[in-house]
Scaffold this motif. Structure first.
Motif, mmCIF file in Angstrom:
data_model
loop_
_atom_site.group_PDB
_atom_site.id
_atom_site.type_symbol
_atom_site.label_atom_id
_atom_site.label_comp_id
_atom_site.label_asym_id
_atom_site.label_seq_id
_atom_site.Cartn_x
_atom_site.Cartn_y
_atom_site.Cartn_z
ATOM 1 N N GLY A 1 -11.097 -33.899 20.999
ATOM 2 C CA GLY A 1 -10.054 -33.986 20.067
ATOM 3 C C GLY A 1 -10.825 -33.670 18.647
ATOM 4 N N VAL A 2 -11.864 -34.086 18.629
ATOM 5 C CA VAL A 2 -12.645 -33.586 17.107
ATOM 6 C C VAL A 2 -13.145 -32.374 17.165
ATOM 7 C CG1 VAL A 2 -14.578 -34.247 15.722
ATOM 8 C CG2 VAL A 2 -13.079 -36.190 16.755
ATOM 9 N N ALA A 3 -13.409 -31.723 18.186
ATOM 10 C CA ALA A 3 -13.894 -30.312 18.280
ATOM 11 C C ALA A 3 -12.749 -29.318 18.080
ATOM 12 C CB ALA A 3 -14.507 -29.984 19.442
ATOM 13 N N ILE A 4 -11.544 -29.803 18.759
ATOM 14 C CA ILE A 4 -10.524 -29.023 18.472
ATOM 15 C C ILE A 4 -9.936 -29.023 16.914
ATOM 16 C CG2 ILE A 4 -7.906 -28.969 19.042
ATOM 17 C CD1 ILE A 4 -8.896 -29.669 22.032
ATOM 18 N N ALA A 5 -10.006 -30.201 16.580
ATOM 19 C CA ALA A 5 -9.372 -30.449 15.091
ATOM 20 C C ALA A 5 -10.416 -29.684 14.117
ATOM 21 C CB ALA A 5 -9.289 -31.943 14.896
ATOM 22 N N THR A 6 -11.799 -29.686 14.160
ATOM 23 C CA THR A 6 -12.636 -29.140 13.405
ATOM 24 C C THR A 6 -12.431 -27.624 13.470
ATOM 25 O OG1 THR A 6 -14.361 -29.351 14.991
ATOM 26 C CG2 THR A 6 -14.256 -30.994 12.994
ATOM 27 N N ALA A 7 -12.321 -27.110 14.788
ATOM 28 C CA ALA A 7 -11.986 -25.762 15.008
ATOM 29 C C ALA A 7 -10.770 -25.302 14.074
ATOM 30 C CB ALA A 7 -12.016 -25.375 16.553
ATOM 31 N N ALA A 8 -9.613 -26.067 14.343
ATOM 32 C CA ALA A 8 -8.321 -25.636 13.553
ATOM 33 C C ALA A 8 -8.825 -25.712 12.038
ATOM 34 C CB ALA A 8 -7.604 -26.765 13.781
ATOM 35 N N ALA A 9 -9.519 -26.742 11.658
ATOM 36 C CA ALA A 9 -9.866 -26.745 10.165
ATOM 37 C C ALA A 9 -10.546 -25.507 9.570
ATOM 38 C CB ALA A 9 -10.407 -28.020 9.910
ATOM 39 N N ARG A 10 -11.473 -25.254 10.498
ATOM 40 C CA ARG A 10 -12.246 -23.954 10.296
ATOM 41 C C ARG A 10 -11.487 -22.694 10.099
ATOM 42 N NH1 ARG A 10 -16.185 -25.263 12.974
ATOM 43 N NH2 ARG A 10 -15.364 -24.908 15.124
ATOM 44 N N LEU A 11 -10.621 -22.644 10.919
ATOM 45 C CA LEU A 11 -9.588 -21.434 11.027
ATOM 46 C C LEU A 11 -8.644 -21.405 9.599
ATOM 47 C CD1 LEU A 11 -8.409 -18.968 12.361
ATOM 48 C CD2 LEU A 11 -6.932 -20.680 13.462
ATOM 49 N N ALA A 12 -8.165 -22.836 9.411
ATOM 50 C CA ALA A 12 -7.537 -22.786 8.126
ATOM 51 C C ALA A 12 -8.496 -22.478 6.713
ATOM 52 C CB ALA A 12 -6.921 -24.424 7.869
ATOM 53 N N VAL A 13 -9.419 -23.044 6.835
ATOM 54 C CA VAL A 13 -10.351 -22.437 5.596
ATOM 55 C C VAL A 13 -10.690 -21.094 5.837
ATOM 56 C CG1 VAL A 13 -12.853 -22.943 4.439
ATOM 57 C CG2 VAL A 13 -11.224 -24.914 5.450
ATOM 58 N N LYS A 14 -10.946 -20.626 7.056
ATOM 59 C CA LYS A 14 -11.407 -19.132 6.802
ATOM 60 C C LYS A 14 -9.997 -18.132 6.383
ATOM 61 C CE LYS A 14 -10.167 -16.420 10.297
ATOM 62 N NZ LYS A 14 -10.017 -15.704 11.432
ATOM 63 N N ASN A 15 -8.929 -18.888 6.754
ATOM 64 C CA ASN A 15 -7.730 -17.883 6.329
ATOM 65 C C ASN A 15 -7.580 -18.126 4.648
ATOM 66 O OD1 ASN A 15 -6.990 -17.029 8.834
ATOM 67 N ND2 ASN A 15 -5.555 -18.497 9.251
ATOM 68 N N HIS A 16 -7.794 -19.482 4.139
ATOM 69 C CA HIS A 16 -7.810 -19.743 2.621
ATOM 70 C C HIS A 16 -8.886 -18.690 2.033
ATOM 71 C CE1 HIS A 16 -5.617 -23.775 2.621
ATOM 72 N NE2 HIS A 16 -5.321 -22.898 3.570
ATOM 73 N N ILE A 17 -10.160 -18.577 2.554
ATOM 74 C CA ILE A 17 -10.995 -17.692 2.110
ATOM 75 C C ILE A 17 -10.755 -16.353 2.099
ATOM 76 C CG2 ILE A 17 -13.575 -16.849 2.406
ATOM 77 C CD1 ILE A 17 -14.192 -19.568 3.564
ATOM 78 N N LEU A 18 -10.209 -15.750 2.983
ATOM 79 C CA LEU A 18 -9.641 -14.552 3.148
ATOM 80 C C LEU A 18 -8.623 -14.230 1.874
ATOM 81 C CD1 LEU A 18 -9.669 -13.830 6.839
ATOM 82 C CD2 LEU A 18 -11.086 -12.746 5.394
ATOM 83 N N VAL A 19 -7.523 -15.099 1.924
ATOM 84 C CA VAL A 19 -6.614 -14.914 1.242
ATOM 85 C C VAL A 19 -6.988 -14.966 -0.412
ATOM 86 C CG1 VAL A 19 -4.318 -15.819 0.054
ATOM 87 C CG2 VAL A 19 -4.748 -15.535 2.448
ATOM 88 N N GLY A 20 -7.721 -16.180 -0.505
ATOM 89 C CA GLY A 20 -8.479 -16.462 -2.201
ATOM 90 C C GLY A 20 -9.407 -15.387 -2.528
ATOM 91 N N THR A 21 -10.207 -14.804 -1.721
ATOM 92 C CA THR A 21 -11.311 -13.713 -2.316
ATOM 93 C C THR A 21 -10.797 -12.364 -2.238
ATOM 94 O OG1 THR A 21 -12.379 -13.905 -0.092
ATOM 95 C CG2 THR A 21 -13.313 -15.452 -1.836
ATOM 96 N N ILE A 22 -9.974 -11.969 -0.938
ATOM 97 C CA ILE A 22 -9.960 -10.739 -1.038
ATOM 98 C C ILE A 22 -8.343 -10.435 -1.467
ATOM 99 C CG2 ILE A 22 -9.088 -8.681 0.606
ATOM 100 C CD1 ILE A 22 -11.152 -10.019 2.454
ATOM 101 N N ALA A 23 -7.294 -11.226 -1.029
ATOM 102 C CA ALA A 23 -5.965 -10.950 -1.471
ATOM 103 C C ALA A 23 -5.742 -11.201 -2.871
ATOM 104 C CB ALA A 23 -4.897 -11.709 -0.527
ATOM 105 N N GLU A 24 -6.279 -12.207 -3.218
ATOM 106 C CA GLU A 24 -6.169 -12.885 -4.798
ATOM 107 C C GLU A 24 -7.305 -12.453 -5.765
ATOM 108 O OE1 GLU A 24 -5.144 -17.000 -4.109
ATOM 109 O OE2 GLU A 24 -3.586 -16.578 -3.236
ATOM 110 N N ASN A 25 -8.332 -11.692 -5.070
ATOM 111 C CA ASN A 25 -9.267 -11.208 -6.013
ATOM 112 C C ASN A 25 -9.955 -12.286 -6.327
ATOM 113 O OD1 ASN A 25 -11.010 -9.133 -6.520
ATOM 114 N ND2 ASN A 25 -9.975 -8.681 -8.589
ATOM 115 N N GLY A 26 -10.170 -13.400 -5.827
ATOM 116 C CA GLY A 26 -11.142 -14.959 -6.351
ATOM 117 C C GLY A 26 -12.412 -14.525 -5.989
ATOM 118 N N VAL A 27 -13.004 -15.724 -6.478
ATOM 119 C CA VAL A 27 -14.436 -15.895 -6.301
ATOM 120 C C VAL A 27 -14.491 -17.015 -5.087
ATOM 121 C CG1 VAL A 27 -16.464 -16.193 -7.415
ATOM 122 C CG2 VAL A 27 -14.650 -15.451 -8.776
ATOM 123 N N PHE A 28 -15.576 -16.906 -4.407
ATOM 124 C CA PHE A 28 -15.961 -17.832 -3.491
ATOM 125 C C PHE A 28 -16.471 -19.381 -4.233
ATOM 126 C CE2 PHE A 28 -18.539 -20.196 -0.444
ATOM 127 C CZ PHE A 28 -17.572 -20.320 0.735
#
Length: 194
Positions: A11-38
């Protein structure tokens, strides 16, 4: 490891994988779509938030299973559906509640551990970069294809040439006129200031 410990770890492995996916999407949106900085601190907060939501979900699941277990106790008739539990299900429901609670506890521990959150963020950053790299590679393969690698090259050449004349050259011409107009306007403004 017992069944409960294995289920909690899974359950923890699944949850951390889901969190990693959510953060990955935030990184893509924040740095590419919104032209932000990491900003690692921002993404650590995102990871903490995602884990918190999943911990709350696990706690809610534990409470629901506990309620089902209490209702099932002492009921010995045949069930009428999948979630119509009976006394013989009480032990399994207790284990499920314990597992959900265990997942929530572990997730809350991770939420307080900056080092573990940093690992999730770094893995998410690497996954985001892998997505970008893959997309660029795919686009470069398609857009940079050579005639000898494309069996349809001859058939599609006329359509490509027409698209070049009607779309690309028109856009280039329009862009050149707009630049010349801006340059002329800028020259007038500089002359007026002088």
């Amino acid at each position: 490891m017992g069944r409960t410990a294995d289920a909690i770890a899974e359950g923890v492995a699944i949850a951390t994988a889901a969190a990693r996916l959510a953060v990955k999407n935030h990184i893509l949106v924040g740095t590419i779509a919104e032209n932000g900085v990491f900003d690692i601190d921002k993404y650590i907060a995102d990871a903490r938030e995602a884990l918190g939501a999943m911990a709350a979900e696990a706690e809610e699941a534990a409470a629901n299973v506990t309620a089902l277990r209490k209702r099932a106790r002492g009921r010995h008739s045949d069930p009428h559906g999948t979630h119509d539990y009976r006394d013989r299900d009480v032990r399994n429901l207790r284990r499920r509640a314990k597992q959900s609670t265990g997942v929530a506890v572990k997730l809350r521990e991770i939420m307080q551990d900056r080092e573990r959150l940093s690992v999730i963020v770094e893995e998410a950053r690497e996954a985001a970069w892998a997505d970008v790299r893959h997309n660029l590679d795919r686009r470069l393969r398609v857009e940079g294809m050579r005639p000898d690698h494309d069996p349809e090259y001859g058939k599609m050449r006329e359509a490509r040439m027409q698209a070049l004349r009607l779309v690309d050259l028109q856009a280039l011409s329009s862009e050149q006129r707009a630049r010349a107009k801006r340059r002329k306007k800028q020259d007038k403004a500089e002359a007026a200031d002088a």
